[in-house]
Motif scaffolding. Structure first.
Motif, short mmCIF file in Angstrom:
data_model
loop_
_atom_site.label_atom_id
_atom_site.label_comp_id
_atom_site.label_asym_id
_atom_site.label_seq_id
_atom_site.Cartn_x
_atom_site.Cartn_y
_atom_site.Cartn_z
N ALA A 50 -9.46 9.68 -1.47
CA ALA A 50 -9.42 11.11 -1.16
C ALA A 50 -10.15 11.91 -2.23
O ALA A 50 -9.53 12.68 -2.97
N PRO A 51 -11.46 11.75 -2.34
CA PRO A 51 -12.21 12.48 -3.36
C PRO A 51 -12.24 13.98 -3.13
O PRO A 51 -12.71 14.73 -4.00
N CYS A 52 -11.75 14.44 -1.96
CA CYS A 52 -11.74 15.87 -1.66
C CYS A 52 -10.74 16.63 -2.53
O CYS A 52 -10.85 17.85 -2.69
N PHE A 53 -9.76 15.93 -3.11
CA PHE A 53 -8.74 16.59 -3.92
C PHE A 53 -9.23 16.81 -5.35
O PHE A 53 -9.90 15.96 -5.94
N GLY A 108 0.79 -1.23 0.00
CA GLY A 108 0.00 0.00 0.00
C GLY A 108 0.82 1.27 0.00
O GLY A 108 0.49 2.22 0.73
N LYS A 109 1.89 1.31 -0.80
CA LYS A 109 2.68 2.54 -0.88
C LYS A 109 1.85 3.68 -1.46
O LYS A 109 2.00 4.84 -1.06
N THR A 110 0.97 3.37 -2.42
CA THR A 110 0.13 4.41 -3.02
C THR A 110 -0.80 5.02 -1.97
O THR A 110 -0.91 6.25 -1.87
N TRP A 137 -3.55 5.52 -10.22
CA TRP A 137 -3.36 6.62 -9.28
C TRP A 137 -4.61 7.50 -9.22
O TRP A 137 -5.06 7.91 -8.14
N GLU A 138 -5.16 7.81 -10.40
CA GLU A 138 -6.36 8.65 -10.44
C GLU A 138 -7.52 7.96 -9.71
O GLU A 138 -8.26 8.59 -8.94
N ARG A 139 -7.68 6.65 -9.94
CA ARG A 139 -8.75 5.90 -9.29
C ARG A 139 -8.56 5.85 -7.77
O ARG A 139 -9.53 6.00 -7.01
N GLU A 140 -7.32 5.67 -7.32
CA GLU A 140 -7.06 5.60 -5.88
C GLU A 140 -7.36 6.94 -5.20
O GLU A 140 -7.85 6.97 -4.07
N PHE A 141 -7.05 8.05 -5.88
CA PHE A 141 -7.40 9.35 -5.31
C PHE A 141 -8.91 9.51 -5.20
O PHE A 141 -9.42 10.01 -4.19
N LYS A 142 -9.64 9.09 -6.23
CA LYS A 142 -11.11 9.20 -6.19
C LYS A 142 -11.71 8.31 -5.12
O LYS A 142 -12.71 8.66 -4.48
#
Length: 470
Positions: free
Chosen positions: A338-341, A296-298, A330-335
């Motif tokens: 952390a969807p706030c970004f 889980g480094k991402t 990476w884009e999917r993991e942020f959504k």
């Protein structure tokens, strides 16, 4: 790209070790044709080999076998039954002629390279080279042009009127650069406190020079009181002093509140990793996250940005650099986490990039920019306009060669902090580790000379050659 004499010799050795031309081409950043041009000519075929090459397919169909051992045995038996071998002997003789001709050309090329290298060394020893003389003449011409321009009457310059976006970017960059300057002292004290070994890379001299500069100007009582109050506030807010060794300035025991709990929760060891990353930031330190694959480094990297947003009210800008194949992940993991970004996936053809540069890669339009190595190199000038709060490089072992285009471009970027993500920070030798440290701490590790000398590879593995330290 022109290969040096040493690089050509190394490539020939790698080809002799049966390494693939494609792999070698990627490592040296040249074409496969350039690599194959350095290969030694193929050996001459014997009469038996000519016979086997001509009859292998027919014999394979006849006996109904494809494995090498069976075919070799049958071909050997058939060869023993042949009485008139003149046909294949002529083919072998012709191939020997071919081999001798190609070897002569190959050897002539080696001799020419050796002669050129000896001439270069001799020329360098005897005096300035033609290249150095050419550079000296160019410097002279440039100096004359500078003097002419200085003597010419000056034209009145109109003050440039900045657009709203340019003003916003300037203010954003100024804030990050100010924070970056404040963290420089923290970083120096941290590195000096970690190990006496760091003092051998010039850090102690830097600390002494900083101390002397402070003592040259005597502070008033009011200035001393203000500094004491400032230090007291920083200790109260940060959790400790920055002097000496690694000190936990914050203690994180749970995941940031803005992490999307509906998607999942961080594991305990991932929270510990976040705690470590947050304390690196608090100490003004960049780092290498080298957990093994699947840990889980991402997520840990995303949680760090969440902590900066939640605890330090820092919304970026952040630059995430990753291989093209992992950009959508990476884009999917942020959504998910952390969807706030506000994320920007910067990738596409020339037309799409021009549109994103004009509309999306602007202050206040994004908080996290996710892009690939190729895009960074192609659009370096656009990314260089930003002072980045954090630069995160995934699969960072791609930067093990400090002379590669990617490493050179990224070192030219300004950033408050940097994080390298790789499961293999060192694959072949310690110099690759220095290349990563050079990117993280360019001032502290400017050259590899002291590093390579300190960690002498001729010593026992894992030891440091203290005798060679200054």
């Amino acid at each position: 790209m022109t290969l040096s004499y040493a690089e050509k010799q190394r490539i020939r050795g790698m080809l002799a070790d049966k390494q693939s031309a494609k792999t070698i081409a990627l490592e040296f950043e040249v074409g496969e044709a350039d690599v194959l041009a350095l290969a030694k000519p193929k050996a001459a075929l014997s009469a038996y080999m000519c016979f086997a090459r001509e009859n292998r397919d027919a014999i394979s169909q006849e006996v109904g076998a494809t494995d090498t051992s069976t075919l070799s045995k049958v071909i050997g038996e058939r060869w023993g039954e042949v009485t008139d071998r003149s046909r294949w002997e002529r083919q072998a003789a012709d191939d020997r002629v071919r081999h001798d001709r190609e070897m002569a050309t190959y050897q002539a090329g080696l001799n020419a390279e050796d002669a050129a290298e000896k001439a270069r060394i001799a020329s360098a020893a005897s005096g300035p080279s033609d290249r150095e003389l050419e550079r000296a003449e160019k410097r002279q011409r440039l100096q004359e042009e500078v003097e002419e321009r200085a003597a010419a009457p000056k034209k009145e310059r109109k003050a440039k009127v900045l657009t709203q976006a340019e003003q916003t970017l300037a203010a954003q960059n100024k804030e990050i650069e100010s924070d970056k300057a404040k963290s420089a002292k923290q970083r120096l004290n941290f590195l000096l406190g970690q190990s006496d070994l760091f003092k051998h890379f010039g850090l102690a001299k830097e600390a002494d020079a900083s101390a002397k500069a402070r003592h040259r100007k005597r502070k008033t009582e009011k200035e001393e009181d203000e500094e004491m109050m400032k230090d007291h506030k920083e200790e109260a807010g940060g959790g400790g002093s920055s002097s000496g060794g690694f000190e936990e300035k914050v203690r994180i025991v749970s995941q940031p509140g803005i992490i999307n709990k509906d998607h999942g929760n961080m594991r305990a060891y991932q929270v510990q990793g976040l705690n470590w990353l947050a304390n690196l930031y608090q100490n003004g330190i960049s780092g290498i996250l080298a957990d093994e694959m699947g840990l889980g480094k991402t997520l840990q990297s995303i949680s760090l940005l969440c902590w900066l947003r939640e605890a330090r009210k820092l919304t970026g800008p952040y630059l995430v650099l990753a291989p093209k194949s992992t950009l959508t992940n990476w884009e999917r993991e942020f959504k998910n986490w952390a969807p706030c970004f506000k994320t920007l996936l910067f990738h596409g053809d020339k037309e799409a990039r021009e549109r994103m540069l004009a509309e999306n890669l602007q202050p206040d339009k994004f908080e996290v920019c996710i892009t690939s190595y190729e895009m960074i190199i192609r659009e370096a000038n656009a990314f260089r306009k930003f002072s980045w709060r954090y630069i995160i490089v995934d699969e960072a072992h791609r930067m093990k060669n400090e002379e590669s285009k990617l490493s050179q471009v990224l070192r030219s970027f300004s950033s408050h902090s940097r994080l390298l993500i790789t499961g293999t920070p060192m694959q072949n030798n310690l110099h690759e580790l220095w290349a990563l440290l050079h990117f993280l701490y360019e001032q502290e590790f400017p050259t590899s000379t002291a590093f390579d000398s300190a960690f002498n590879l001729n010593c026992k593995v894992g030891s440091v050659d203290n005798e060679r330290l200054p």
